[in-house]
Design an enzyme around this catalytic site. Sequence first.
Site, PDB file in Angstrom:
ATOM      1  N   ASP A  53       0.869  -1.178   0.000  1.00  0.00           N
ATOM      2  CA  ASP A  53       0.000   0.000   0.000  1.00  0.00           C
ATOM      3  C   ASP A  53       0.909   1.233   0.000  1.00  0.00           C
ATOM      4  O   ASP A  53       1.663   1.454   0.961  1.00  0.00           O
ATOM      5  CB  ASP A  53      -0.859  -0.049   1.269  1.00  0.00           C
ATOM      6  N   ASP A  89      -5.670   7.242  -5.661  1.00  0.00           N
ATOM      7  CA  ASP A  89      -5.898   8.672  -5.388  1.00  0.00           C
ATOM      8  C   ASP A  89      -6.781   8.824  -4.140  1.00  0.00           C
ATOM      9  O   ASP A  89      -6.455   9.597  -3.210  1.00  0.00           O
ATOM     10  CB  ASP A  89      -6.584   9.279  -6.625  1.00  0.00           C
ATOM     11  N   THR A 118      -3.333   1.813 -14.806  1.00  0.00           N
ATOM     12  CA  THR A 118      -3.762   0.427 -15.063  1.00  0.00           C
ATOM     13  C   THR A 118      -4.992   0.011 -14.261  1.00  0.00           C
ATOM     14  O   THR A 118      -5.392  -1.145 -14.316  1.00  0.00           O
ATOM     15  CB  THR A 118      -2.621  -0.580 -14.805  1.00  0.00           C
TER      16      THR A 118
END
Length: 173
Positions: free
Chosen positions: A10, A34, A118
Site C-alpha cells: 500500500d 488517489d 492500469t
Amino acid sequence: MKRLQIVQGDITKCQTDAIVNAANTALLGGGGVDGAIHRAAGPELLAECRTLGGCKTGEAKPTKAYRLPCRYIIHTPGPIWNGGKSGEDALLASCYRNSLAAAAGLGCKTVAFPSISTGVYHFPVERAARIAIAAIGDFLASHPEIERVTMVCFDRATLAVYQDALAEAGQAD
Ligand code: AR6
C-alpha cells in the site's frame, strides 16, 4: 537495475521521500490509489490541491504529504486507455519522467510509484509495466542522485507483471 525495486503493498504506508499519486487532471481526488492517498493524508491535502489549478495528462505537480509518512506527494494524471493510438504510451512515459524530475528537483532520493493508469484508466498492465520500467531506468541512468525507486503494486497479479517486465529489461544498472 538494482536501484529499481518492485514490491507488493500500500503506497500510503511508504516511508520514501516522495510517493506518486495516479491522479486525474482536476487534482481534486477520486477513487483507487488517489482516494486512498487523500484519505490517509487528511483534508489539508485537498485544500492544497485546490490551489494548483489542475494538471495536464503526463505532467506532474508536487504537494506536501500531511499525515503520510513521506515528505512529498507528486500528483500525475496518467492517460486514459483509448486503444493505444492516441499517444497513450508517450504520455505514460512522461508521467514517470516528469514525476521523477519533480521529485529530484525537491531533493528527494527515494521515490515510490503506483501502477499508473492500469486501474480505472484501463491501460493494459503488461504494456504499462514495460513503459514504466524503461522510463524509470532511463531517468536513473542520468540521475545518480536518485538512490532508489520503488514500484508499489497493490495486488499479486500486478506484482508478477512488473517483476517479469523488470527481468525482461535486464539487471544492467
Ligand atoms: N497503493 C498502491 N497501489 C494502489 C493502491 C494503494 N493504496 N490502491 C489502488 N492501487 P487507479 P488509474 C492500484 O484506478 O488507473 C482515480 O479515481 C490499483 O490496484 O488508482 O491511473 C483518479 O482520481 C492499480 O493497480 O489509477 C483518476 O480519476 C493502480 O493503483 C483515476 O482513478 C492504479 O489504479 C486514475 O486511474
